[in-house]
Design a protein around this motif. Structure first.
Motif, PDB file in Angstrom:
ATOM      1  N   GLY A 591       0.806  -1.206   0.000  1.00  0.00           N
ATOM      2  CA  GLY A 591       0.000   0.000   0.000  1.00  0.00           C
ATOM      3  C   GLY A 591       0.844   1.262   0.000  1.00  0.00           C
ATOM      4  O   GLY A 591       2.055   1.236   0.252  1.00  0.00           O
ATOM      5  N   GLY A 592       0.195   2.371  -0.301  1.00  0.00           N
ATOM      6  CA  GLY A 592       0.906   3.645  -0.366  1.00  0.00           C
ATOM      7  C   GLY A 592       1.205   4.210   1.010  1.00  0.00           C
ATOM      8  O   GLY A 592       0.670   3.779   2.031  1.00  0.00           O
ATOM      9  N   THR A 593       2.072   5.217   1.031  1.00  0.00           N
ATOM     10  CA  THR A 593       2.392   5.971   2.247  1.00  0.00           C
ATOM     11  C   THR A 593       1.934   7.403   2.046  1.00  0.00           C
ATOM     12  O   THR A 593       2.247   8.024   1.017  1.00  0.00           O
ATOM     13  N   LEU A 605      -0.511   2.717   4.484  1.00  0.00           N
ATOM     14  CA  LEU A 605      -1.835   2.168   4.253  1.00  0.00           C
ATOM     15  C   LEU A 605      -1.768   0.686   3.898  1.00  0.00           C
ATOM     16  O   LEU A 605      -0.699   0.140   3.637  1.00  0.00           O
ATOM     17  N   GLY A 606      -2.926   0.051   3.906  1.00  0.00           N
ATOM     18  CA  GLY A 606      -3.007  -1.394   3.665  1.00  0.00           C
ATOM     19  C   GLY A 606      -2.676  -1.772   2.231  1.00  0.00           C
ATOM     20  O   GLY A 606      -2.433  -0.914   1.376  1.00  0.00           O
ATOM     21  N   ASP A 634      -8.539  -4.012 -12.769  1.00  0.00           N
ATOM     22  CA  ASP A 634      -9.041  -3.127 -11.713  1.00  0.00           C
ATOM     23  C   ASP A 634      -8.012  -3.057 -10.595  1.00  0.00           C
ATOM     24  O   ASP A 634      -7.570  -4.094 -10.084  1.00  0.00           O
ATOM     25  N   ARG A 635      -7.663  -1.849 -10.202  1.00  0.00           N
ATOM     26  CA  ARG A 635      -6.657  -1.620  -9.159  1.00  0.00           C
ATOM     27  C   ARG A 635      -7.191  -0.614  -8.156  1.00  0.00           C
ATOM     28  O   ARG A 635      -7.803   0.390  -8.544  1.00  0.00           O
ATOM     29  N   THR A 636      -6.956  -0.857  -6.868  1.00  0.00           N
ATOM     30  CA  THR A 636      -7.395   0.084  -5.840  1.00  0.00           C
ATOM     31  C   THR A 636      -6.770   1.459  -6.088  1.00  0.00           C
ATOM     32  O   THR A 636      -5.565   1.561  -6.338  1.00  0.00           O
ATOM     33  N   ALA A 637      -7.590   2.510  -6.021  1.00  0.00           N
ATOM     34  CA  ALA A 637      -7.117   3.866  -6.292  1.00  0.00           C
ATOM     35  C   ALA A 637      -6.575   4.515  -5.020  1.00  0.00           C
ATOM     36  O   ALA A 637      -7.116   4.318  -3.927  1.00  0.00           O
ATOM     37  N   GLY A 638      -5.512   5.291  -5.165  1.00  0.00           N
ATOM     38  CA  GLY A 638      -4.956   6.072  -4.063  1.00  0.00           C
ATOM     39  C   GLY A 638      -4.915   7.547  -4.429  1.00  0.00           C
ATOM     40  O   GLY A 638      -4.444   7.898  -5.510  1.00  0.00           O
ATOM     41  N   VAL A 647      -6.030   8.667   0.910  1.00  0.00           N
ATOM     42  CA  VAL A 647      -6.856   7.479   1.104  1.00  0.00           C
ATOM     43  C   VAL A 647      -6.668   6.514  -0.064  1.00  0.00           C
ATOM     44  O   VAL A 647      -6.199   6.883  -1.143  1.00  0.00           O
ATOM     45  N   GLN A 648      -7.026   5.264   0.180  1.00  0.00           N
ATOM     46  CA  GLN A 648      -7.122   4.257  -0.866  1.00  0.00           C
ATOM     47  C   GLN A 648      -8.578   3.846  -0.945  1.00  0.00           C
ATOM     48  O   GLN A 648      -9.090   3.163  -0.059  1.00  0.00           O
TER      49      GLN A 648
END
Length: 798
Positions: A591-593, A605-606, A634-638, A647-648
């Protein structure tokens, strides 16, 4: 709502299926060579590799030959009605090679008095040429490494894979990964050649710098810049999600460099080269076997390039070396050891793109006019250096007929050291302010892997099973004392930089900023019912554990996950030379920072989850080969929301069509063409983003290339190509549009004999029209496209 019209793509797939009907299947090698009936042949004088490809196409025989056997050899012109056996003998006359029938194929090998193959040479798992296609390394029948799916032909892999071989790279004088993959329509350049790295995006997504690059299927660290292409026999690009095959990583894909391997015949070539402005290069490639029964093999490459780049005040020094050794300990057990070294010192070049964030506030929606790429954009004293060292050891064991095992260990280390400025554009007139960063990173991989693969049957169902486990440790060290200056002055992007910077990371204290450990176990089974239908099912367990600390030694937030990533694919072969497939795969990435300028600054983040669905068709028959794929990822957006929290949430959806094909019209002309249609948007995200296009994702990308062998002058070939990149957006609000561009390249190659040696002269021109254009360099960043550059090379085989 999807904006890409996929109906033409569906029609194209249907047409491709029709082209490769069962009636088009090729004859077996044994039947053709046994026949006394003459056939009409028209093969021009050219390299032996090209002539063998042409013989295979015209006789419709599957021909297999190791590339090292034919390197540097020429073949005569043959025209008329002859038996295939007689034509093949004439092509091989004086080469020290012979052709023998094996099953349904013809194998070219070193000539022996008794025509009996040497011990160990019957193992053809490493095939370099399958001459049923017009090109060698690009053949869909060749073997590719597919991670947890094991080694299988590209034709029988339910994902999209592009390959470019050393012969094509030498013809186009390729020095970067992007140049090698230029004629894949799904690939887009996203970085400058002499700076931070000629990075790429694939189907709109970048590659993971810690898990998206491999050498011979094992990971390397790739943050910063690429490896010397001259050391590799081939590069493979697997597009899309590879979570099951390769573990944690972003879904852009995986680029796999294939190191040059020992040759059965003695090989020795030397070359000298030139590139604009005044870069001069030298390289040597040597290979062969020695010992009883040729038990030991070696392949060694060295190169050096040094001089001035096309950028005013810019210079480059590249040094590279590799050696691949193997020992056939028994007829079933082979040991191998490889070493790779690369050092790159880039000074005064354009290392980083232009930051447009400050411009947006004053002139919304407008992007500056492209500048002269030869401008000295960086201050005096700027540099970017990298050093790579990769060591690999392995064992390959044939346990029993149809069953193989392997064990490998790798250590890969990269040191990056730079001192450069980011330019923050403040006006359309090109004014900017600059900062300075002096930083050093050391990144290191330790990776061990063991695999077993084999075949078995349960009643009418046959199985190909792959079982394996791996353990990987990746650590990152950085300089403990930040050396950053926020505002060092200004300049203008249309004039040489007036600034000077100094700085060095020599002698600074380094600290371990992060350690990532991954332990994985995986299994896959390819279930086949008859010759046409097969089902692939696979599962990977990955334990991911990240720890870290700041420069003061204070632990940062740990990160632990234990995901299961499945894959499922169904394949149908209308003919032996074609495959229809559908596949579904999932993957997780770290996950992103949260950035420093948001409320939840530095929050880890997760994991980000991605899912991909792909339906495609591949075929290779005679003069034709092609691939067509419809994909959705499909990829979770950040992103940062309206409350200034990172947020994600929601998804980014990448969907479209990816179509490529090759056709050899005759012994003289061959063509490559491809197009990608892409619809990439935010879905189920914040209201301000919902329906917006993702940054740096053109709706259309296309490529076209051709090669022409000049009959009037045997040995002369001309080549050219173009790459089109459509318009895209720089920002998530879709306010700043980056204009489309087309780049045209051209080249020529001439093979002849001088002083009793085979010599090849090569010339290449990039950006033939000298067009100025911006390339996408990341969200809100742009970089100058390269100007017209000229490359020359002369290579002699000894």
């Amino acid at each position: 709502m999807v904006c890409v019209n996929l109906r033409p793509v569906s029609i194209a797939v249907a047409l491709l299926v029709a082209i490769t009907s069962p009636a088009a299947s090729a004859q077996s090698g044994g039947n053709v060579l046994a026949s006394a009936a003459p056939m009409q042949f028209d093969i021009g004088a050219q390299t032996l590799a090209q002539a063998l490809n042409e013989w295979a196409r015209q006789s419709r025989v599957q021909l297999i030959v190791r590339q090292g056997l034919v390197a540097g050899k020429m073949a005569p012109a043959i025209s008329g009605a002859y038996r295939p056996r007689d034509v093949l003998d004439r092509l091989l006359a004086g080469s020290g090679l012979e052709a023998v029938s094996e099953g349904g194929s013809v194998v070219v090998q070193t000539a022996t008095p008794t025509a009996i193959r040497a011990p160990g040479s019957t193992t053809l798992s490493t095939i370099d040429v399958t001459a049923t296609s017009a090109a060698q390394a690009t053949s869909l029948r060749r073997t590719a490494t597919s991670g947890a799916l094991g080694r299988r032909s590209v034709l029988d892999t339910p994902f999209s894979i592009t390959s470019v071989g050393s012969e094509e790279m030498e013809t186009r004088l390729v020095t970067t990964l992007e140049q090698a993959l230029r004629y894949d329509p799904a690939v887009q350049l996203t970085g400058s050649e002499y700076g931070h790295g000629a990075s790429i995006s694939v189907r709109g997504l970048g590659l993971d710098t810690s898990n998206g690059f491999k050498v011979d299927g094992l990971p390397i660290t790739a943050w910063g810049t690429g490896l010397p292409m001259e050391l590799f026999d081939r590069v493979d690009l697997q597009k899309g999600i590879t979570g099951f095959m390769n573990g944690f990583g972003s879904p852009g894909g995986v680029a796999n460099y294939v190191l040059k391997r020992p040759t059965d015949e003695r090989l020795l070539t030397a070359s000298v080269g030139f590139k604009s402005k005044s870069l001069f290069s030298q390289s040597v490639d040597a290979g062969g076997r020695f010992g009883n029964d040729d038990r030991f093999g070696y392949r060694a490459n060295v190169l050096r390039e040094e001089g001035d780049t096309f950028i005013r005040g810019g210079s480059m020094r590249r040094t590279g070396a590799s050696i691949a050794l193997d020992a056939r300990l028994t007829k079933d057990l082979t040991a191998s050891v490889d070493f790779l070294y690369a050092d790159r010192a880039s000074r005064g070049n354009s290392f980083w793109g232009l930051d447009l964030n400050r411009l947006y506030a004053s002139r919304p929606g407008v992007v500056p006019t492209p500048n002269d790429p030869k401008i000295q954009s960086q201050p005096d004293g700027a540099f970017y250096n990298t050093n790579d060292r990769v060591a690999t050891a392995g064992l390959q064991w044939r346990i029993a007929p149809g069953w193989n095992a392997s064990a490998t260990y790798r250590n890969a280390r990269r040191e990056s050291d730079y001192n450069y400025s980011t330019l923050y554009v403040t006006s359309l007139a090109g004014d900017y302010t600059a900062d300075r960063s002096t930083t050093k990173f050391v990144q290191e991989f330790d990776h061990a892997q063991a695999m077993v693969d084999g075949e078995l049957s349960t009643g009418p169902v046959s199985h190909r099973v792959v079982v394996g486990a791996s353990r990987q440790r990746f650590q990152n060290r950085a300089n403990a004392v930040s050396n950053y200056a926020g505002d060092i002055g200004g300049g203008n992007i249309y004039r040489d930089s007036p600034l000077t910077i100094t700085g060095s990371s020599d002698g600074v204290r380094m600290y371990r900023s992060s350690v990532i450990e991954q332990t994985a176990a995986f299994i896959s089974d390819t279930l086949s019912l008859g010759e046409q239908w097969s089902l692939i099912a696979g599962l990977r367990y990955n334990r991911y554990d990240q720890t870290g600390a700041d420069a003061a030694g204070t632990p940062t937030t740990p990160y632990k996950r234990n995901p299961l990533t499945p894959t499922l694919a169904l394949m149908f072969k209308p003919t032996p030379a074609s495959t229809l497939y559908v596949s579904a795969v999932e993957a997780l990435e770290r996950g992103g920072t949260a950035p420093a300028n948001v409320v939840n600054r530095f929050e880890v983040l997760g994991p980000i989850k991605s899912k991909q669905y792909e339906a495609g068709y591949k075929f290779e028959q005679g003069a034709w080969s092609g691939t067509a794929a419809l994909f959705r990822l499909d990829r979770t957006a950040g992103y940062t929301n309206a409350a200034n929290y990172y947020v994600q949430d929601g998804i980014t959806r990448y969907q479209g069509a990816d179509i490529s094909g090759r056709y050899r019209f005759d012994s003289q002309l061959s063509v490559i063409a491809g197009v990608m249609l892409l619809d990439a948007k935010y879905e189920e995200a914040a209201a301000a983003l919902n329906g917006k296009r993702t940054t740096g994702t053109p709706r259309v990308q296309a490529a076209l290339a051709a090669n022409y062998n000049v009959a009037a002058l045997p040995g002369l070939s001309l080549n050219g190509g173009l790459k089109y990149i459509g318009a895209s957006y720089l920002d998530t609000a879709n306010t700043y549009r980056l204009s489309p561009y087309t780049v045209v390249d051209a080249g020529a190659s001439y093979s002849t004999r001088l002083v009793g040696k085979d010599v090849t002269f090569t010339a290449a021109i990039h950006n033939l029209a000298g067009r100025r254009y911006w390339i996408y360099n990341g969200s809100n960043y742009i970089a100058s496209g390269a100007p017209r550059t000229v490359s020359l090379n002369a290579r002699m085989a000894f």
